[in-house]
Design a protein around this motif. Sequence first.
Motif, mmCIF file in Angstrom:
data_model
loop_
_atom_site.group_PDB
_atom_site.id
_atom_site.type_symbol
_atom_site.label_atom_id
_atom_site.label_comp_id
_atom_site.label_asym_id
_atom_site.label_seq_id
_atom_site.Cartn_x
_atom_site.Cartn_y
_atom_site.Cartn_z
ATOM 1 N N UNK A 59 -12.663 6.945 -20.960
ATOM 2 C CA UNK A 59 -13.033 6.671 -19.565
ATOM 3 C C UNK A 59 -12.006 5.719 -18.960
ATOM 4 N N UNK A 60 -11.687 5.981 -17.709
ATOM 5 C CA UNK A 60 -10.521 5.370 -17.065
ATOM 6 C C UNK A 60 -10.918 4.807 -15.704
ATOM 7 N N UNK A 61 -10.426 3.601 -15.435
ATOM 8 C CA UNK A 61 -10.530 3.009 -14.101
ATOM 9 C C UNK A 61 -9.132 2.852 -13.526
ATOM 10 N N UNK A 62 -8.955 3.298 -12.288
ATOM 11 C CA UNK A 62 -7.716 3.062 -11.556
ATOM 12 C C UNK A 62 -8.034 2.110 -10.407
ATOM 13 N N UNK A 63 -7.251 1.050 -10.287
ATOM 14 C CA UNK A 63 -7.430 0.089 -9.189
ATOM 15 C C UNK A 63 -6.225 0.182 -8.272
ATOM 16 N N UNK A 64 -6.471 0.525 -7.027
ATOM 17 C CA UNK A 64 -5.401 0.707 -6.038
ATOM 18 C C UNK A 64 -5.608 -0.261 -4.876
ATOM 19 N N UNK A 65 -4.551 -0.987 -4.527
ATOM 20 C CA UNK A 65 -4.651 -1.962 -3.443
ATOM 21 C C UNK A 65 -4.767 -1.305 -2.078
ATOM 22 N N UNK A 66 -4.250 -0.073 -1.956
ATOM 23 C CA UNK A 66 -4.155 0.556 -0.657
ATOM 24 C C UNK A 66 -5.332 1.440 -0.297
ATOM 25 N N UNK A 67 -5.114 2.233 0.744
ATOM 26 C CA UNK A 67 -6.146 3.082 1.311
ATOM 27 C C UNK A 67 -5.971 4.519 0.831
ATOM 28 N N UNK A 68 -6.844 5.393 1.298
ATOM 29 C CA UNK A 68 -6.715 6.813 1.018
ATOM 30 C C UNK A 68 -5.606 7.421 1.863
ATOM 31 N N UNK A 69 -4.969 8.449 1.325
ATOM 32 C CA UNK A 69 -3.919 9.173 2.049
ATOM 33 C C UNK A 69 -4.461 10.397 2.776
ATOM 34 N N UNK A 70 -5.712 10.718 2.618
ATOM 35 C CA UNK A 70 -6.269 11.956 3.146
ATOM 36 C C UNK A 70 -6.358 11.918 4.670
ATOM 37 N N UNK A 71 -5.884 12.998 5.306
ATOM 38 C CA UNK A 71 -6.044 13.161 6.737
ATOM 39 C C UNK A 71 -5.051 12.403 7.595
ATOM 40 N N UNK A 73 -1.612 12.344 9.223
ATOM 41 C CA UNK A 73 -0.525 13.273 9.530
ATOM 42 C C UNK A 73 0.836 12.743 9.103
ATOM 43 N N UNK A 74 1.076 11.458 9.276
ATOM 44 C CA UNK A 74 2.395 10.906 8.936
ATOM 45 C C UNK A 74 2.663 10.950 7.443
ATOM 46 N N UNK A 75 1.616 11.124 6.643
ATOM 47 C CA UNK A 75 1.761 11.243 5.192
ATOM 48 C C UNK A 75 1.617 12.687 4.716
ATOM 49 N N UNK A 76 1.426 13.604 5.639
ATOM 50 C CA UNK A 76 1.210 15.013 5.311
ATOM 51 C C UNK A 76 2.358 15.871 5.824
ATOM 52 N N UNK A 77 2.694 15.725 7.100
ATOM 53 C CA UNK A 77 3.704 16.571 7.733
ATOM 54 C C UNK A 77 5.087 16.134 7.259
ATOM 55 N N UNK A 78 5.829 17.016 6.610
ATOM 56 C CA UNK A 78 7.097 16.589 5.989
ATOM 57 C C UNK A 78 8.063 15.870 6.920
ATOM 58 N N UNK A 79 8.274 16.393 8.133
ATOM 59 C CA UNK A 79 9.274 15.775 8.997
ATOM 60 C C UNK A 79 8.843 14.394 9.478
ATOM 61 N N UNK A 80 7.555 14.097 9.398
ATOM 62 C CA UNK A 80 7.068 12.782 9.809
ATOM 63 C C UNK A 80 7.307 11.718 8.738
ATOM 64 N N UNK A 81 7.990 12.083 7.659
ATOM 65 C CA UNK A 81 8.270 11.115 6.593
ATOM 66 C C UNK A 81 8.971 9.875 7.133
#
Length: 596
Positions: A59-71, A73-81
């Motif tokens: 069993x595994x716990x992951x702790x992430x300081x940041x937020x979700x990436x879901x939804x 656009x700037x993290x989804x649409x390639x040219x918006x990188x």
Amino acid sequence: MMRSLFCLCWLVICLLSSSCARLLLDPSEVSKEYDFVIVGAGTAGSVLANRLTENPKFNVLVIEAGISDVGVDDLIIPFFALLATPDRPWTWNYTTTLQEGFNNRSIVYPRGRVLGGSSSVNIMVYTRGSSEDYDRFAKVTKDSRWSWKEFQPYLKKPEHFVEPADHHNITGEFNPAVHNFNGPLLVSVAGNIAATDGRVIQTAHDVDEFTFNLDMNSGDILGIGNTQSTIGNSARCSSSVAYLRPVINRRNLDVLIQTQVTKVLHERTINGQPLFNTVEFAQSPTGRRFQVTANKEVILSAGVIGTPQILMLSGIGDSHDLSKLGIKPIINLPSIGKNLSDHPLFASQWVVINNTSTFEDAEQNVTVAAEQLAQYKANGTGPLVQGPSNQIGWLRLPQDSPILKTTPDPSSGPKSAHFELLFSNGYSSFVDAPPSTGRYFSVLNTVASPTSRGTVQLRSTDPFEFPIIDPKLLSTDFDISVMIEGAKSARRFIAASVWDDYVIAPFGIQGGLDTDEKLEQFIRNTTSSEFHPVGTASMSPVGAHWGAVDPDLKLKGVAGLRIVDASVFPFLPAAHPQAAVYGTAELAADIIKASH
């Protein structure tokens, strides 16, 4: 505002649904013990979360300081990188110290603070590097597992090479023999043909200085070829998309987000070594401190900045430096936070014929921008499916280069690069905004095998205060000499006859940079970083008195603690390092599973 509401709604839905039941926002919901605690859900951490939970007994716990990436656009649409950083809600908005090599400028130094880490905010270029880079890893660590021959399967394992978004025939654009077609990470060549693509490839064929490379992911990187990127199904494919989301519903995985690890704790000794198996974490500087215990291992995947910061806050690092801040040293490892290496990046721009199609089509016309976004949303096609650069090149200095007569060659060998060229069909710069009028073509160049080395140091004992980041970019004669030669190489590239009816003139004052001295000052005034830091907890041989981790990535002199991220690389590969990080995480997962 609407984007924030969308993300919040998605999180609420996930917390109420069985498919995302293991994504946690409240630290009090975390169990007291897990087999593995992974610090960071970035490029490496997400791979580890996937692979370790393949064993239902773990069993595994992951702790992430940041937020979700879901939804987002700037993290989804390639040219918006290029819009993904800096100063966004999903980035660590670091800045550097004043850089002497940049004429005493400080630069932004963003890293991903989001599920997927920097793989969610980078420009998605996927290059493994030279075969000699990995053979050098093996030589430095005295461990053949890091050699090109033995490590190559782990470089291939993540990859799922797919056709591009426009479904054009890619015969002659890559070599299928060196790729994998059934891994989780989607990779492709550009899915929207730019007006300059043919000119770039033609120059590589026409000019003796440049050669065409069918596929630089073969291990032979020299030459110019088509960029391969972590893009599939018209969208960015980060480690979150490829590795974490598909397994988020596994019953043996918990992912806690928006929570920062403050330190790892040592409570007892095992086999003569201090055991660090407890992780402390909180959601704000004044918030409650929580703790969780890893029965098997704590794995730091917090990145090149975060990992050394956590270690030093935990009493692991240079004892002298820690004592000055009032931190009790537990393990003296002076290499922690040292050996920071990065690719400095400089951009040259040319004015081109005004009726050509470039990035400026949308940047200078809101109607065109809306049309491109509508096309992308409707069928996943058009200019927005591509990254910032459709072609890339890796080159060496001339054999008679004066700097090679005074400086030992820092590259991994004769098949490895001294500098990189990136070609962009528009105005591209990491320092200034594009002009409001005109059409442009850019060639960006980097120092691929830099000799400059910097540091990450604690600013204070407050884990929520950013550390002091000093990459010392362009601090050596070799690095500035290579940057000057790279810029001159870009000029020679554009001087090829195929550009005669396209390029009008260098942009702005760049046309007057007619001496190396003038060019050097312009470079020092305008260069930034490619944001490829590595090396702050580097590998060394078993028993070595330098370095931070053994070749199996266990922290030296410590039990229960392993590091899996780009901080373990003893030097910077001549590559965009995400591919090497994915491979490292895949190897680490096998090592960890075999040891338990």
